[in-house]
Write a protein that holds these residues in place. Structure first.
Motif, PDB file in Angstrom:
ATOM      1  N   SER A 102       0.838  -1.188   0.000  1.00 16.34           N
ATOM      2  CA  SER A 102       0.000   0.000   0.000  1.00 16.34           C
ATOM      3  C   SER A 102       0.872   1.236   0.000  1.00 16.34           C
ATOM      4  O   SER A 102       1.881   1.286   0.681  1.00 16.34           O
ATOM      5  CB  SER A 102      -0.943   0.013   1.191  1.00 16.34           C
ATOM      6  N   SER A 103       0.499   2.200  -0.800  1.00 13.77           N
ATOM      7  CA  SER A 103       1.211   3.469  -0.884  1.00 13.77           C
ATOM      8  C   SER A 103       0.269   4.466  -1.512  1.00 13.77           C
ATOM      9  O   SER A 103      -0.495   4.136  -2.400  1.00 13.77           O
ATOM     10  CB  SER A 103       2.466   3.312  -1.743  1.00 13.77           C
ATOM     11  N   GLY A 104       0.344   5.711  -1.067  1.00  9.76           N
ATOM     12  CA  GLY A 104      -0.503   6.726  -1.649  1.00  9.76           C
ATOM     13  C   GLY A 104      -0.143   7.038  -3.082  1.00  9.76           C
ATOM     14  O   GLY A 104      -0.956   7.506  -3.855  1.00  9.76           O
ATOM     15  N   VAL A 105       1.112   6.762  -3.453  1.00  7.73           N
ATOM     16  CA  VAL A 105       1.585   7.083  -4.794  1.00  7.73           C
ATOM     17  C   VAL A 105       1.006   6.128  -5.834  1.00  7.73           C
ATOM     18  O   VAL A 105       0.670   6.510  -6.937  1.00  7.73           O
ATOM     19  CB  VAL A 105       3.134   7.037  -4.838  1.00  7.73           C
ATOM     20  N   TRP A 106       0.884   4.862  -5.473  1.00  2.07           N
ATOM     21  CA  TRP A 106       0.445   3.834  -6.422  1.00  2.07           C
ATOM     22  C   TRP A 106      -1.054   3.618  -6.270  1.00  2.07           C
ATOM     23  O   TRP A 106      -1.588   3.604  -5.187  1.00  2.07           O
ATOM     24  CB  TRP A 106       1.219   2.549  -6.175  1.00  2.07           C
ATOM     25  N   ASP A 107      -1.707   3.373  -7.356  1.00  4.07           N
ATOM     26  CA  ASP A 107      -3.156   3.242  -7.312  1.00  4.07           C
ATOM     27  C   ASP A 107      -3.572   1.915  -6.687  1.00  4.07           C
ATOM     28  O   ASP A 107      -2.783   1.003  -6.520  1.00  4.07           O
ATOM     29  CB  ASP A 107      -3.713   3.536  -8.694  1.00  4.07           C
ATOM     30  N   SER A 108      -4.814   1.815  -6.284  1.00  2.38           N
ATOM     31  CA  SER A 108      -5.304   0.674  -5.517  1.00  2.38           C
ATOM     32  C   SER A 108      -5.309  -0.632  -6.306  1.00  2.38           C
ATOM     33  O   SER A 108      -5.444  -1.697  -5.721  1.00  2.38           O
ATOM     34  CB  SER A 108      -6.706   0.963  -4.987  1.00  2.38           C
ATOM     35  N   ASN A 109      -5.161  -0.573  -7.599  1.00  2.01           N
ATOM     36  CA  ASN A 109      -5.138  -1.787  -8.414  1.00  2.01           C
ATOM     37  C   ASN A 109      -3.766  -2.457  -8.426  1.00  2.01           C
ATOM     38  O   ASN A 109      -3.611  -3.520  -9.015  1.00  2.01           O
ATOM     39  CB  ASN A 109      -5.557  -1.474  -9.847  1.00  2.01           C
ATOM     40  N   LEU A 110      -2.776  -1.838  -7.787  1.00  2.00           N
ATOM     41  CA  LEU A 110      -1.417  -2.387  -7.804  1.00  2.00           C
ATOM     42  C   LEU A 110      -1.361  -3.787  -7.209  1.00  2.00           C
ATOM     43  O   LEU A 110      -0.738  -4.680  -7.778  1.00  2.00           O
ATOM     44  CB  LEU A 110      -0.451  -1.461  -7.061  1.00  2.00           C
ATOM     45  N   ASN A 111      -2.013  -4.005  -6.073  1.00  2.00           N
ATOM     46  CA  ASN A 111      -1.976  -5.332  -5.453  1.00  2.00           C
ATOM     47  C   ASN A 111      -2.555  -6.395  -6.368  1.00  2.00           C
ATOM     48  O   ASN A 111      -2.004  -7.486  -6.485  1.00  2.00           O
ATOM     49  CB  ASN A 111      -2.724  -5.328  -4.125  1.00  2.00           C
ATOM     50  N   ALA A 112      -3.660  -6.098  -7.026  1.00  2.00           N
ATOM     51  CA  ALA A 112      -4.273  -7.061  -7.947  1.00  2.00           C
ATOM     52  C   ALA A 112      -3.351  -7.332  -9.127  1.00  2.00           C
ATOM     53  O   ALA A 112      -3.191  -8.483  -9.545  1.00  2.00           O
ATOM     54  CB  ALA A 112      -5.622  -6.540  -8.434  1.00  2.00           C
ATOM     55  N   ASP A 154       8.126 -20.161 -14.306  1.00  2.00           N
ATOM     56  CA  ASP A 154       9.453 -20.483 -13.786  1.00  2.00           C
ATOM     57  C   ASP A 154       9.315 -21.066 -12.388  1.00  2.00           C
ATOM     58  O   ASP A 154       8.946 -20.359 -11.446  1.00  2.00           O
ATOM     59  CB  ASP A 154      10.332 -19.227 -13.763  1.00  2.00           C
ATOM     60  N   GLY A 155       9.626 -22.341 -12.248  1.00  2.00           N
ATOM     61  CA  GLY A 155       9.482 -23.034 -10.978  1.00  2.00           C
ATOM     62  C   GLY A 155      10.439 -22.581  -9.896  1.00  2.00           C
ATOM     63  O   GLY A 155      10.256 -22.910  -8.729  1.00  2.00           O
ATOM     64  N   ARG A 156      11.491 -21.837 -10.259  1.00  2.00           N
ATOM     65  CA  ARG A 156      12.441 -21.345  -9.253  1.00  2.00           C
ATOM     66  C   ARG A 156      11.892 -20.158  -8.484  1.00  2.00           C
ATOM     67  O   ARG A 156      12.316 -19.881  -7.374  1.00  2.00           O
ATOM     68  CB  ARG A 156      13.761 -20.944  -9.906  1.00  2.00           C
ATOM     69  N   ILE A 157      10.956 -19.432  -9.064  1.00  2.00           N
ATOM     70  CA  ILE A 157      10.401 -18.246  -8.410  1.00  2.00           C
ATOM     71  C   ILE A 157       9.337 -18.689  -7.413  1.00  2.00           C
ATOM     72  O   ILE A 157       8.407 -19.397  -7.758  1.00  2.00           O
ATOM     73  CB  ILE A 157       9.826 -17.269  -9.444  1.00  2.00           C
ATOM     74  N   THR A 158       9.507 -18.238  -6.165  1.00  2.00           N
ATOM     75  CA  THR A 158       8.549 -18.610  -5.124  1.00  2.00           C
ATOM     76  C   THR A 158       7.544 -17.495  -4.832  1.00  2.00           C
ATOM     77  O   THR A 158       6.411 -17.763  -4.472  1.00  2.00           O
ATOM     78  CB  THR A 158       9.265 -18.988  -3.817  1.00  2.00           C
ATOM     79  N   ARG A 159       7.977 -16.235  -4.971  1.00  2.00           N
ATOM     80  CA  ARG A 159       7.075 -15.108  -4.721  1.00  2.00           C
ATOM     81  C   ARG A 159       7.757 -13.811  -5.126  1.00  2.00           C
ATOM     82  O   ARG A 159       8.967 -13.781  -5.311  1.00  2.00           O
ATOM     83  CB  ARG A 159       6.673 -15.038  -3.249  1.00  2.00           C
ATOM     84  N   ILE A 160       6.949 -12.758  -5.232  1.00  2.00           N
ATOM     85  CA  ILE A 160       7.495 -11.411  -5.372  1.00  2.00           C
ATOM     86  C   ILE A 160       7.008 -10.618  -4.163  1.00  2.00           C
ATOM     87  O   ILE A 160       5.897 -10.827  -3.682  1.00  2.00           O
ATOM     88  CB  ILE A 160       7.106 -10.722  -6.706  1.00  2.00           C
ATOM     89  N   ALA A 161       7.869  -9.750  -3.685  1.00  2.00           N
ATOM     90  CA  ALA A 161       7.555  -8.983  -2.484  1.00  2.00           C
ATOM     91  C   ALA A 161       7.814  -7.505  -2.746  1.00  2.00           C
ATOM     92  O   ALA A 161       8.963  -7.082  -2.796  1.00  2.00           O
ATOM     93  CB  ALA A 161       8.405  -9.477  -1.323  1.00  2.00           C
ATOM     94  N   PRO A 162       6.759  -6.715  -2.949  1.00  2.00           N
ATOM     95  CA  PRO A 162       6.946  -5.273  -3.152  1.00  2.00           C
ATOM     96  C   PRO A 162       7.526  -4.629  -1.901  1.00  2.00           C
ATOM     97  O   PRO A 162       7.162  -4.992  -0.785  1.00  2.00           O
ATOM     98  CB  PRO A 162       5.539  -4.755  -3.414  1.00  2.00           C
ATOM     99  N   LEU A 163       8.433  -3.701  -2.095  1.00  2.00           N
ATOM    100  CA  LEU A 163       9.081  -3.034  -0.971  1.00  2.00           C
ATOM    101  C   LEU A 163       8.609  -1.596  -0.806  1.00  2.00           C
ATOM    102  O   LEU A 163       8.080  -1.217   0.214  1.00  2.00           O
ATOM    103  CB  LEU A 163      10.599  -3.062  -1.142  1.00  2.00           C
ATOM    104  N   ARG A 164       8.839  -0.774  -1.826  1.00  3.64           N
ATOM    105  CA  ARG A 164       8.494   0.653  -1.729  1.00  3.64           C
ATOM    106  C   ARG A 164       8.499   1.262  -3.117  1.00  3.64           C
ATOM    107  O   ARG A 164       9.024   0.698  -4.056  1.00  3.64           O
ATOM    108  CB  ARG A 164       9.484   1.375  -0.829  1.00  3.64           C
ATOM    109  N   SER A 165       7.952   2.444  -3.205  1.00  8.31           N
ATOM    110  CA  SER A 165       8.032   3.204  -4.445  1.00  8.31           C
ATOM    111  C   SER A 165       8.865   4.450  -4.171  1.00  8.31           C
ATOM    112  O   SER A 165       8.756   5.060  -3.114  1.00  8.31           O
ATOM    113  CB  SER A 165       6.642   3.587  -4.948  1.00  8.31           C
ATOM    114  N   VAL A 166       9.720   4.779  -5.120  1.00  8.70           N
ATOM    115  CA  VAL A 166      10.548   5.971  -5.032  1.00  8.70           C
ATOM    116  C   VAL A 166      10.521   6.621  -6.404  1.00  8.70           C
ATOM    117  O   VAL A 166      10.906   6.001  -7.395  1.00  8.70           O
ATOM    118  CB  VAL A 166      12.004   5.647  -4.634  1.00  8.70           C
ATOM    119  N   GLY A 167      10.017   7.842  -6.451  1.00  5.17           N
ATOM    120  CA  GLY A 167       9.947   8.534  -7.738  1.00  5.17           C
ATOM    121  C   GLY A 167       9.124   7.760  -8.741  1.00  5.17           C
ATOM    122  O   GLY A 167       7.978   7.427  -8.496  1.00  5.17           O
TER     123      GLY A 167
END
Length: 105
Positions: free
Chosen positions: A3-13, A26-39
């Motif tokens: 969640s971030s005010g900069v990114w719209d609410s559809n980002l999680n979806a 790709d079976g090696r990828i287990t997940r993606i984890a968003p950290l932050r938005s900068v600029g």
């Protein structure tokens, strides 16, 4: 997921769709984890696991334009490209004393 005010609410979806696409391609990828938005960038981690190695997370930045376009296939391809190249970097033990790495391909 994120969640971030900069990114719209559809980002999680959108990121959930991208993650599903990645897991199916790709079976090696287990997940993606968003950290932050900068600029104009969204920073995230792509977590990978190979059978003989523990999970590790590769940092990655995606341009805001790619997120705004909402093209799941294009985002997944960019992440897969980065994961493939990042997977080739192997940490040489012990990391704490050497701070070394080698590129395996």
């Amino acid at each position: 997921m994120y969640s971030s005010g900069v990114w719209d609410s559809n980002l999680n979806a959108l990121l959930a769709q991208v993650q599903d696409e990645l897991l199916s391609r790709d079976g090696r990828i287990t997940r993606i984890a968003p950290l932050r938005s900068v600029g104009e960038r969204l920073y995230l981690q792509v977590c990978l696991r190979c059978a003989e190695r523990p999970e590790f997370c590769l940092p990655l930045a995606l341009p805001a334009r790619a997120i705004q376009d909402g093209d799941v296939g294009s985002l997944a391809s960019q992440i897969l490209w980065a994961a493939e190249h990042g997977f080739r970097v192997t940490v040489v033990e012990p990391l704490e004393s050497s701070r070394s790495f080698r590129v395996t391909a």
